[in-house]
Motif scaffolding. Structure first.
Motif, PDB file in Angstrom:
ATOM      1  N   ALA A 198       0.550  -1.052  -0.025  1.00 57.93           N
ATOM      2  CA  ALA A 198      -0.049  -0.001   0.086  1.00 57.93           C
ATOM      3  C   ALA A 198       0.769   1.319  -0.015  1.00 57.93           C
ATOM      4  O   ALA A 198       0.520   2.681  -0.171  1.00 57.93           O
ATOM      5  CB  ALA A 198      -0.974  -0.428   1.080  1.00 57.93           C
ATOM      6  N   VAL A 199       2.647   0.795   0.166  1.00 55.84           N
ATOM      7  CA  VAL A 199       2.677   2.581   0.623  1.00 55.84           C
ATOM      8  C   VAL A 199       3.350   2.581  -1.187  1.00 55.84           C
ATOM      9  O   VAL A 199       3.364   2.316  -1.855  1.00 55.84           O
ATOM     10  CB  VAL A 199       3.904   2.289   1.439  1.00 55.84           C
ATOM     11  N   THR A 200       3.342   4.059  -1.096  1.00 56.14           N
ATOM     12  CA  THR A 200       3.518   5.136  -2.175  1.00 56.14           C
ATOM     13  C   THR A 200       5.156   6.194  -2.320  1.00 56.14           C
ATOM     14  O   THR A 200       6.232   5.842  -2.855  1.00 56.14           O
ATOM     15  CB  THR A 200       2.683   6.118  -3.025  1.00 56.14           C
ATOM     16  N   VAL A 201       5.434   6.237  -1.092  1.00 54.96           N
ATOM     17  CA  VAL A 201       6.509   7.307  -0.522  1.00 54.96           C
ATOM     18  C   VAL A 201       8.006   6.291  -0.328  1.00 54.96           C
ATOM     19  O   VAL A 201       9.119   6.149  -0.352  1.00 54.96           O
ATOM     20  CB  VAL A 201       5.960   7.894   0.805  1.00 54.96           C
ATOM     21  N   TRP A 202       7.271   5.845   0.871  1.00 54.75           N
ATOM     22  CA  TRP A 202       8.084   4.386   0.410  1.00 54.75           C
ATOM     23  C   TRP A 202       7.987   3.021  -0.352  1.00 54.75           C
ATOM     24  O   TRP A 202       7.205   3.714  -1.342  1.00 54.75           O
ATOM     25  CB  TRP A 202       7.744   3.639   2.462  1.00 54.75           C
ATOM     26  N   ALA A 241      -0.709   5.541   7.090  1.00 57.11           N
ATOM     27  CA  ALA A 241      -2.120   5.705   5.773  1.00 57.11           C
ATOM     28  C   ALA A 241      -2.024   3.675   5.581  1.00 57.11           C
ATOM     29  O   ALA A 241      -3.095   3.728   5.785  1.00 57.11           O
ATOM     30  CB  ALA A 241      -1.367   6.253   4.510  1.00 57.11           C
ATOM     31  N   ALA A 242      -1.235   3.574   5.492  1.00 60.81           N
ATOM     32  CA  ALA A 242      -1.008   2.561   4.788  1.00 60.81           C
ATOM     33  C   ALA A 242      -1.481   0.780   6.065  1.00 60.81           C
ATOM     34  O   ALA A 242      -1.970   0.118   5.542  1.00 60.81           O
ATOM     35  CB  ALA A 242       0.896   1.961   4.480  1.00 60.81           C
ATOM     36  N   LEU A 243      -0.895   1.068   7.377  1.00 62.17           N
ATOM     37  CA  LEU A 243      -1.401   0.789   8.550  1.00 62.17           C
ATOM     38  C   LEU A 243      -2.778   0.988   8.541  1.00 62.17           C
ATOM     39  O   LEU A 243      -3.246  -0.335   8.941  1.00 62.17           O
ATOM     40  CB  LEU A 243      -0.312   0.796   9.434  1.00 62.17           C
ATOM     41  N   GLN A 244      -3.440   1.933   8.390  1.00 61.19           N
ATOM     42  CA  GLN A 244      -4.753   1.705   8.401  1.00 61.19           C
ATOM     43  C   GLN A 244      -5.326   1.275   7.704  1.00 61.19           C
ATOM     44  O   GLN A 244      -6.868   1.046   7.963  1.00 61.19           O
ATOM     45  CB  GLN A 244      -4.830   3.413   9.163  1.00 61.19           C
ATOM     46  N   ALA A 245      -5.085   1.393   6.120  1.00 62.38           N
ATOM     47  CA  ALA A 245      -5.479   0.372   5.510  1.00 62.38           C
ATOM     48  C   ALA A 245      -5.627  -1.152   5.566  1.00 62.38           C
ATOM     49  O   ALA A 245      -6.910  -1.104   5.072  1.00 62.38           O
ATOM     50  CB  ALA A 245      -4.921   1.240   4.398  1.00 62.38           C
TER      51      ALA A 245
END
Ligand SMILES: Cc1ncc(COP(=O)(O)O)c(C=O)c1O
Length: 381
Positions: A318-322, A371-375
């Motif tokens: 899900a991450v986009t910056v990482w 955000a990735a963890l919440q998603a």
């Protein structure tokens, strides 16, 4: 390998820089060491020499024995660690060269978890009858110490990849020295890849050999694969030089040159990455999705456990910056679930995500990770 450059940097140690550590502060050493002598018309950077051979009669003969990029890189790293450095073609080449010092049939005390390549090589060497391995809980220093008598080598990573324990190097060194009083004792080897010589200098704590995957922080830009071994003992250095010459596991001059350029900013990258990692460790401690944060209190690698491998995979996707990718120690932040690799030691939790924290703005790293963890929570992964 002797230095081929005339003179050396005027602010470097006058003699034997690879043995004596460095004068002044590490930042100054990183900026100035390994450069051609500052004489009119000289380049400030060591030239990249793409030549396999040299005109007879000089210090250099053939590029498998040495070249100027190696010498400069080794001077800088040797000064940082306080020993003589030898560059090799990869971190694994550095590990293999070091293990070649174990006599045939010798016993290695090794951690039951650690970099999977090192563990796999030890298993392969044991399978082939080259050596035997005592796998010991890396978090149990007394057990490691009990295993030392009769061993040829004890291998540790500090911190451990990826579970981030910090073995007690000083206690192991003291115990190894005690064993040596009764005769031959184990060489103490530390893989210092995670800590970098800016945060830990194991040779100063009495370790015999330090290895690095220079592909990580030392080079720092995820663009070269390179390794380095450092030792303060001449007899070991000579054996390693011979190994490099005869096994041919040599670093390319261009890769070494790039790694040297990366080294110049090691302190800035490490400082920023570590500050980001400390900040993220604090924030993650209270995160509802994160069961456990592993942070040794220094360095820029963290690990989090998120409850299930499925959730860990979802976060990585899900991450986009990482970036979801293996490896570590570059300017960009990377993450991966380590157990996705079948060769990863079973002692590593299946839901563990290793985070290599880079130099970005930490607010962007946090927003993306959160955000990735919440998603992952929302989707019930
Ligand atoms: C701690 C550690 N040691 C050694 C290595 C091997 O280094 P290389 O990939 O440069 O061969 C790695 C690679 O990830 C590592 O993390």
């Amino acid at each position: 390998m002797t230095t081929q450059r005339p003179g050396g940097h005027p602010h470097g140690p006058a003699e034997n820089p690879g043995h004596a550590g460095h004068a002044g502060h590490a930042q100054t050493w990183l900026a100035g060491a390994g450069r051609p002598a500052a004489v009119p018309g000289a380049p400030v950077n060591v030239p990249l020499e793409l030549s396999t051979t040299y005109v007879a009669g000089g210090a250099l003969e053939y590029a498998r024995y040495g070249n100027p990029a190696w010498t400069a890189f080794e001077e800088v790293v040797g000064g940082l660690e306080g020993g003589r450095a030898l560059v090799l073609s990869s971190g694994m080449a550095a590990v293999a060269a070091t293990l070649s010092l174990v006599p045939v049939g010798g016993r290695v005390v090794a951690p039951d978890r650690g970099y999977n390549g090192t563990c796999a090589l030890l298993r392969a060497l044991e399978r082939d009858g080259r050596l035997s391995v005592d796998w010991v809980d890396v978090d149990d220093t007394p057990a490691m110490i009990r295993a030392l008598p009769g061993a040829a080598m004890v291998w540790i990573e500090s911190p451990v990849n990826p579970t981030l324990e910090v073995p007690d190097v000083a206690a192991l060194v003291a115990a190894a020295q005690e064993v040596r009083r009764d005769g031959a004792g184990p060489l103490v080897v530390t893989d210092n890849t995670f800590a970098t010589p800016l945060l830990r200098t194991p040779l100063q704590d009495g370790a015999d050999i330090v290895v690095h995957s220079a592909s990580k922080y030392l080079a720092g830009h995820s663009d070269v694969v390179l390794g380095v071994v450092i030792t303060g003992e001449d007899r070991l250095a000579e054996r390693l030089v011979e190994y490099r010459m005869l096994h041919g596991a040599i670093a390319g001059p261009a890769e070494t040159w790039l790694a040297l350029r990366g080294l110049r900013t090691l302190h800035l990258r490490v400082e920023r990455s570590c500050a980001n990692a400390a900040d993220l460790a604090d924030r993650l401690a209270d995160h509802p999705v994160v069961g456990r944060v592993r942070y040794p209190g220094f360095g820029a690698i963290l690990a989090i456990e998120v409850g299930s491998p499925e959730r860990a995979d979802a976060v990585c996707e899900a991450v986009t910056v990482w970036t979801h990718a293996t490896s570590l120690g570059g300017v960009e932040s990377l993450m991966e679930r380590r157990r996705r690799h079948p060769s990863e030691p079973a002692g590593v939790p299946v839901d563990l995500i290793r985070l290599s924290v880079g130099i970005e703005d930490v607010r962007d790293l946090w927003d993306d990770l959160d955000a990735a963890l919440q998603a992952s929570l929302a989707t019930g992964a």
